[in-house]
Design an enzyme around this catalytic site. Structure first.
Site, PDB file in Angstrom:
ATOM      1  N   TRP A 155       0.816  -1.228   0.000  1.00  0.00           N
ATOM      2  CA  TRP A 155       0.000   0.000   0.000  1.00  0.00           C
ATOM      3  C   TRP A 155       0.844   1.271   0.000  1.00  0.00           C
ATOM      4  CZ3 TRP A 155       1.877   2.488   4.109  1.00  0.00           C
ATOM      5  CH2 TRP A 155       2.402   1.718   5.152  1.00  0.00           C
ATOM      6  N   ASN A 156       2.166   1.160   0.243  1.00  0.00           N
ATOM      7  CA  ASN A 156       2.898   2.413   0.489  1.00  0.00           C
ATOM      8  C   ASN A 156       3.227   3.201  -0.778  1.00  0.00           C
ATOM      9  OD1 ASN A 156       4.866   0.548  -0.201  1.00  0.00           O
ATOM     10  ND2 ASN A 156       6.403   1.429   1.166  1.00  0.00           N
ATOM     11  N   LYS A 179      -2.508  -8.004  -8.027  1.00  0.00           N
ATOM     12  CA  LYS A 179      -3.289  -7.961  -6.797  1.00  0.00           C
ATOM     13  C   LYS A 179      -2.725  -6.844  -5.924  1.00  0.00           C
ATOM     14  CE  LYS A 179      -3.203  -9.203  -2.698  1.00  0.00           C
ATOM     15  NZ  LYS A 179      -3.891  -8.045  -2.146  1.00  0.00           N
ATOM     16  N   ALA A 181      -2.655  -4.022  -2.741  1.00  0.00           N
ATOM     17  CA  ALA A 181      -2.974  -4.118  -1.309  1.00  0.00           C
ATOM     18  C   ALA A 181      -4.423  -3.695  -1.081  1.00  0.00           C
ATOM     19  CB  ALA A 181      -2.037  -3.221  -0.521  1.00  0.00           C
ATOM     20  N   SER A 182      -5.060  -4.308  -0.091  1.00  0.00           N
ATOM     21  CA  SER A 182      -6.472  -4.008   0.190  1.00  0.00           C
ATOM     22  C   SER A 182      -6.670  -2.557   0.643  1.00  0.00           C
ATOM     23  CB  SER A 182      -6.997  -4.918   1.299  1.00  0.00           C
ATOM     24  OG  SER A 182      -6.817  -6.245   0.919  1.00  0.00           O
ATOM     25  N   GLY A 233       6.523  -6.391  -0.667  1.00  0.00           N
ATOM     26  CA  GLY A 233       5.818  -6.320   0.611  1.00  0.00           C
ATOM     27  C   GLY A 233       6.763  -6.690   1.731  1.00  0.00           C
ATOM     28  N   SER A 234       6.196  -7.154   2.817  1.00  0.00           N
ATOM     29  CA  SER A 234       7.005  -7.419   4.010  1.00  0.00           C
ATOM     30  C   SER A 234       7.776  -8.734   3.874  1.00  0.00           C
ATOM     31  CB  SER A 234       6.092  -7.488   5.235  1.00  0.00           C
ATOM     32  OG  SER A 234       5.178  -8.550   5.074  1.00  0.00           O
ATOM     33  N   GLU A 255      10.724  -8.171  -3.501  1.00  0.00           N
ATOM     34  CA  GLU A 255      11.178  -6.863  -2.990  1.00  0.00           C
ATOM     35  C   GLU A 255      10.595  -6.739  -1.591  1.00  0.00           C
ATOM     36  OE1 GLU A 255      13.235  -4.834  -4.366  1.00  0.00           O
ATOM     37  OE2 GLU A 255      13.273  -5.517  -6.446  1.00  0.00           O
ATOM     38  N   LEU A 256      11.443  -6.971  -0.576  1.00  0.00           N
ATOM     39  CA  LEU A 256      10.910  -7.122   0.781  1.00  0.00           C
ATOM     40  C   LEU A 256      11.300  -5.951   1.690  1.00  0.00           C
ATOM     41  CD1 LEU A 256      11.597 -10.969   0.990  1.00  0.00           C
ATOM     42  CD2 LEU A 256       9.576  -9.779   0.124  1.00  0.00           C
ATOM     43  N   CYS A 289      10.212   1.474   2.116  1.00  0.00           N
ATOM     44  CA  CYS A 289      11.142   0.378   2.401  1.00  0.00           C
ATOM     45  C   CYS A 289      12.581   0.889   2.449  1.00  0.00           C
ATOM     46  CB  CYS A 289      11.011  -0.703   1.341  1.00  0.00           C
ATOM     47  SG  CYS A 289      11.163  -0.035  -0.320  1.00  0.00           S
ATOM     48  N   GLU A 386      11.565  -2.605  11.119  1.00  0.00           N
ATOM     49  CA  GLU A 386      11.196  -1.401  10.361  1.00  0.00           C
ATOM     50  C   GLU A 386      10.280  -0.541  11.222  1.00  0.00           C
ATOM     51  OE1 GLU A 386       9.456  -3.465   6.809  1.00  0.00           O
ATOM     52  OE2 GLU A 386      10.530  -1.910   5.742  1.00  0.00           O
ATOM     53  N   GLU A 463      14.381  -4.800  -9.716  1.00  0.00           N
ATOM     54  CA  GLU A 463      13.358  -4.168 -10.561  1.00  0.00           C
ATOM     55  C   GLU A 463      13.929  -2.870 -11.092  1.00  0.00           C
ATOM     56  OE1 GLU A 463       9.878  -3.891  -7.952  1.00  0.00           O
ATOM     57  OE2 GLU A 463       9.079  -5.635  -9.002  1.00  0.00           O
TER      58      GLU A 463
HETATM   59  P1  NAP Z   1       2.445  -6.955   3.326  1.00  0.00           P
HETATM   60  O1  NAP Z   1       1.586  -7.031   4.521  1.00  0.00           O
HETATM   61  O2  NAP Z   1       3.510  -7.963   3.157  1.00  0.00           O
HETATM   62  O3  NAP Z   1       1.445  -6.964   2.073  1.00  0.00           O
HETATM   63  C1  NAP Z   1       1.924  -6.831   0.750  1.00  0.00           C
HETATM   64  C2  NAP Z   1       0.942  -7.476  -0.202  1.00  0.00           C
HETATM   65  O4  NAP Z   1       0.863  -8.868   0.086  1.00  0.00           O
HETATM   66  C3  NAP Z   1      -0.475  -6.943  -0.097  1.00  0.00           C
HETATM   67  O5  NAP Z   1      -1.046  -6.915  -1.387  1.00  0.00           O
HETATM   68  C4  NAP Z   1      -1.155  -7.998   0.768  1.00  0.00           C
HETATM   69  O6  NAP Z   1      -2.545  -8.088   0.559  1.00  0.00           O
HETATM   70  C5  NAP Z   1      -0.488  -9.255   0.275  1.00  0.00           C
HETATM   71  N1  NAP Z   1      -0.558 -10.353   1.220  1.00  0.00           N
HETATM   72  C6  NAP Z   1      -0.596 -10.306   2.563  1.00  0.00           C
HETATM   73  N2  NAP Z   1      -0.651 -11.554   3.078  1.00  0.00           N
HETATM   74  C7  NAP Z   1      -0.646 -12.407   2.026  1.00  0.00           C
HETATM   75  C8  NAP Z   1      -0.691 -13.829   1.911  1.00  0.00           C
HETATM   76  N3  NAP Z   1      -0.741 -14.621   2.962  1.00  0.00           N
HETATM   77  N4  NAP Z   1      -0.679 -14.359   0.667  1.00  0.00           N
HETATM   78  C9  NAP Z   1      -0.635 -13.583  -0.414  1.00  0.00           C
HETATM   79  N5  NAP Z   1      -0.583 -12.226  -0.367  1.00  0.00           N
HETATM   80  C10 NAP Z   1      -0.585 -11.644   0.838  1.00  0.00           C
HETATM   81  O7  NAP Z   1       3.193  -5.550   3.226  1.00  0.00           O
HETATM   82  P2  NAP Z   1       2.577  -4.093   3.363  1.00  0.00           P
HETATM   83  O8  NAP Z   1       2.305  -3.832   4.798  1.00  0.00           O
HETATM   84  O9  NAP Z   1       1.485  -3.886   2.376  1.00  0.00           O
HETATM   85  O10 NAP Z   1       3.794  -3.194   2.855  1.00  0.00           O
HETATM   86  C11 NAP Z   1       4.825  -2.778   3.672  1.00  0.00           C
HETATM   87  C12 NAP Z   1       6.046  -3.657   3.509  1.00  0.00           C
HETATM   88  O11 NAP Z   1       6.448  -3.661   2.147  1.00  0.00           O
HETATM   89  C13 NAP Z   1       7.242  -3.170   4.280  1.00  0.00           C
HETATM   90  O12 NAP Z   1       7.909  -4.257   4.867  1.00  0.00           O
HETATM   91  C14 NAP Z   1       8.119  -2.534   3.203  1.00  0.00           C
HETATM   92  O13 NAP Z   1       9.488  -2.464   3.528  1.00  0.00           O
HETATM   93  C15 NAP Z   1       7.850  -3.417   2.050  1.00  0.00           C
HETATM   94  N6  NAP Z   1       8.179  -2.745   0.783  1.00  0.00           N
HETATM   95  C16 NAP Z   1       9.285  -3.163   0.096  1.00  0.00           C
HETATM   96  C17 NAP Z   1       9.639  -2.523  -1.071  1.00  0.00           C
HETATM   97  C18 NAP Z   1      10.865  -2.945  -1.843  1.00  0.00           C
HETATM   98  O14 NAP Z   1      10.976  -2.555  -2.996  1.00  0.00           O
HETATM   99  N7  NAP Z   1      11.759  -3.739  -1.283  1.00  0.00           N
HETATM  100  C19 NAP Z   1       8.859  -1.467  -1.557  1.00  0.00           C
HETATM  101  C20 NAP Z   1       7.739  -1.071  -0.833  1.00  0.00           C
HETATM  102  C21 NAP Z   1       7.397  -1.728   0.350  1.00  0.00           C
HETATM  103  P3  NAP Z   1      -3.582  -7.407   1.598  1.00  0.00           P
HETATM  104  O15 NAP Z   1      -3.361  -5.961   1.510  1.00  0.00           O
HETATM  105  O16 NAP Z   1      -4.889  -7.822   1.068  1.00  0.00           O
HETATM  106  O17 NAP Z   1      -3.246  -7.974   2.947  1.00  0.00           O
END
Ligand code: NAP
Length: 482
Positions: A155-156, A179, A181-182, A233-234, A255-256, A289, A386, A463
Site C-alpha cells: 500500500w505504500n 493484486k 494491497a487491500s 511487501g514485508s 522486494e521485501l 522500504c 522497520e 526491478e
Molecule cells: P504486506 O503485509 O507484506 O502486504 C503486501 C501485499 O501482500 C499486499 O497486497 C497484501 O494483501 C499481500 N498479502 C498479505 N498476506 C498475504 C498472503 N498470505 N498471501 C498472499 N498475499 C498476501 O506488506 P505491506 O504492509 O502492504 O507493505 C509494507 C512492507 O512492504 C514493508 O515491509 C516494506 O518495507 C515493504 N516494501 C518493500 C519494497 C521494496 O521494494 N523492497 C517497496 C515497498 C514496500 P492485503 O493488503 O490484502 O493484505
C-alpha cells in the site's frame, strides 16, 4: 468531458478481468487522514482468481506475438496518459494512502516513468551469440517471455509498485494479474482504466482485490500456466509466498522489507546530510522500504546533527494528505500507529531520549508526531525492525569499523546511505555494506533506470534498469552446429 479521476467512486466499479469490469463490493477503502470510507471494492473469491488466470493465459499468445515496437508504443501511451492525469492520480493516492500531495505527485511521476523506461527497453531485449570454448559449436541465447505473471503490491506506493512490475512484464511480452494491497486498490483500478485507453488488449492486464489473499494467491500459483511471482511487501509475507511458489517451482522476484542505515561521518557536509536525512526519513512520512531506519552519527558531528534534525522535524506541518500545506501525512492504519508507539516506548525504556515528538496525535486520522530520538541503544527493537513512520532514531559511533559493523547488524540489506566528503571512504564503506543499494551523499536513490532491490532478507532479484526486464524472461540456449 473526461470524468474526474480523483473520484474514488469511479474506481470501485469492479474487478478488471479479461478486459471486463466485474461488479461487486465487500472491501471498504478508508481515508487514513479522516477514517471516512471512500469506496468499496470487490472481494474476489478463489474462482475470480482462477478466472484471471484464464484471461491472462488466453491473452498470452497474442501479446507474446505482438511486435516489441507495438508493445513499446502502448506503454509509451500509458506513460503519457498517466502524465496527463498526474494531478488527479496524485489526489487519489493521497486520499487512499494518506501521503502528502507533494509525495503523491512525486510518486505519480516516478510510477509513470517505469512505463516510459520499459517502452524503451521493450525494443532492446538482449541476446547472445558466441563460439563455444571448445570450438565445437556456437552458443546462441534468446530471451523469451516467462509466461503469465502474478504481481502482488503493497500500500505504500500504490502506483509505483504496480508500474515497476507491469512495465517490464508487458515489455517482455508477459500477461499479468495484479493484486494490489487491500488498503489502496483504487489507484490500481484507475491505472487499469488508463491502460485500456492506451490500447492494452483485454486479458493482458487483469486486476483483482480480495480479502483472502492467502487462498486466492495459492490457487493462482497452483495453476501450471502461472510462471512468475513478483512480490513487493514485508519479509514475513515474502517468506510465506516463497514457500507457496516452491510447490510448483514458480520463478520469484521478491522486494521485501528494509532497515536502512544512514551513516554520517565527521567529515560530512552537515547541511547536506541534514537535507538528505529529511528526504531519506520523511518521504511518505517514513512509510518507505528505503526509509532511513537507523541514523549512525560519528562523535564529532553527532550533537550538531541531532540539533539540526530536531529543528527540522519539529517544524514539519502534520495534516491530511490532501491539504497542500501538509508535509507529513497520517500512517496507513491505527495498527501502524500502535506499532510505532510500541517501538518508541521500548527504545525510551532502554534509555533513548525524545528530542521532539514521541507520541501519537489526537483526532480522527492515524497521525504520529515527527519524532527524533537520540541515545538509542543497539538493543532497542527499532534497531532490528522497520519503524515505517516519522521517527528518526539516532545512534552514536566512534570509528569507521564500528559504523560498518553496526550498519550490517541486521537481517535486512535493501538500502544504505553514507555521508562523507572523503571519496575513498565513501567507496570503501559502500563496498563493506551488505545492501543492494547505497546512496552516497544523497537522500534519494529510487530511479526507474537503476536496478532496485535488496541483499540478505530484503529480497531476490532487481526491478528497474536494464536488468529488470530479464526478471520476466526465460533464457533459451540453442547449441548451433554451423
Ligand atoms: P504486506 O503485509 O507484506 O502486504 C503486501 C501485499 O501482500 C499486499 O497486497 C497484501 O494483501 C499481500 N498479502 C498479505 N498476506 C498475504 C498472503 N498470505 N498471501 C498472499 N498475499 C498476501 O506488506 P505491506 O504492509 O502492504 O507493505 C509494507 C512492507 O512492504 C514493508 O515491509 C516494506 O518495507 C515493504 N516494501 C518493500 C519494497 C521494496 O521494494 N523492497 C517497496 C515497498 C514496500 P492485503 O493488503 O490484502 O493484505
Amino acid at each position: 468531458m473526461n470524468p474526474d479521476f480523483s473520484n474514488p467512486a469511479l474506481h470501485s466499479e469492479g474487478q478488471y478481468i479479461g478486459g471486463r469490469w466485474l461488479p461487486g463490493g465487500g472491501i471498504p477503502v478508508t481515508n487514513p487522514s479522516t477514517g471516512a470510507v471512500l469506496a468499496e471494492v470487490p472481494d474476489a473469491p478463489v474462482e475470480v482468481g482462477l478466472a484471471a488466470v484464464e484471461a491472462a493465459a488466453a491473452a498470452a499468445a497474442g501479446w507474446r506475438a505482438t511486435p516489441p515496437r507495438q508493445r513499446s508504443e502502448i506503454l509509451r501511451r500509458w506513460w503519457a496518459l498517466m502524465t496527463e492525469r498526474a494531478e488527479e492520480l496524485a489526489v487519489l493516492i493521497s486520499l487512499e494512502n494518506g501521503k502528502a500531495l507533494a509525495d503523491a505527485r512525486g510518486e505519480v511521476a516516478y510510477a509513470a516513468e517505469f512505463f516510459r523506461w520499459y517502452a524503451e527497453e521493450a525494443t532492446r531485449i538482449p541476446g547472445e551469440f558466441r563460439t563455444a570454448p571448445s570450438g565445437a559449436h556456437r552458443i546462441l541465447v534468446d530471451h523469451e517471455p516467462i509466461g503469465v505473471s502474478l504481481l502482488i503490491t503493497p500500500w505504500n506506493f500504490p502506483a509505483a509498485m504496480a508500474t515497476r512490475k507491469i512495465g517490464p512484464a508487458l515489455a517482455a511480452g508477459c500477461t499479468v494479474i495484479l493484486k494490489p494491497a487491500s488498503e489502496t486498490p483504487l489507484t490500481a483500478f484507475a491505472m487499469a482504466r488508463l491502460g485500456e485507453e492506451a490500447g492494452v488488449p483485454p486479458g493482458v492486464v487483469n486486476v483483482l482485490t480480495t480479502s483472502q489473499p492467502g487462498a486466492v494467491v495459492s490457487a493462482i500459483l497452483a495453476d501450471p500456466r502461472v510462471r512468475k511471482l513478483s512480490f513487493t511487501g514485508s519479509t514475513p509475507v515474502g517468506r510465506l509466498l516463497l514457500a507457496e511458489a516452491a510447490k510448483s517451482v514458480v520463478s520469484c522476484s521478491m522486494e521485501l522489507g528494509g532497515n536502512a542505515p544512514f551513516l554520517v561521518f565527521d567529515d560530512a557536509d552537515l547541511p547536506a546530510a541534514l537535507d538528505g536525512a529529511m528526504v531519506a526519513k520523511m518521504r511518505n512520512a517514513g512509510e518507505a522500504c528505503t526509509a532511513a531506519n537507523r541514523f549512525y552519527v560519528q562523535d564529532g558531528i553527532h550533537d550538531a546533527f541531532v540539533a539540526g534534525l530536531t529543528e527540522r522535524m519539529a517544524a514539519l506541518r502534520v495534516g491530511a494528505g490532501t491539504d497542500p500545506a501538509t508535509q507529513c501525512g497520517p500512517m496507513i492504519t491505527a495498527k501502524a500507529v500502535a506499532k510505532i508507539e510500541g517501538l518508541v516506548a521500548d527504545a525510551v525504556a532502554r534509555g533513548a531520549r525524545v528530542r521532539t515528538g514521541g507520541a501519537a496525535l489526537d483526532g480522527a486520522g492515524n497521525f504520529y508526531a515527527p519524532t527524533v530520538l537520540d541515545n538509542v541503544l543497539a538493543s532497542a527493537a527499532m534497531a532490528r525492525e522497520e519503524i515505517f513512520g516519522p521517527v528518526a532514531a539516532v545512534y552514536r559511533f566512534s570509528d569507521e569499523a564500528e559504523a560498518i559493523r553496526l550498519a550490517n547488524d541486521t537481517e535486512y540489506g535493501l538500502a544504505a546511505y553514507v555521508y562523507t566528503s572523503d571519496l575513498q571512504r565513501a567507496f570503501r564503506v559502500g563496498r563493506a555494506l551488505e545492501s543492494g543499494m547505497v546512496a552516497l551523499n544523497r537522500g534519494l536513490m529510487s530511479d526507474p533506470a537503476a536496478p532496485f532491490g535488496g541483499a540478505k532478507q530484503s529480497g531476490l532479484g532487481r526491478e528497474g534498469g536494464t536488468t529488470g526486464i530479464l526478471e520476466f524472461m526465460e533464457a533459451k540456449y540453442y547449441a548451433v552446429d554451423i
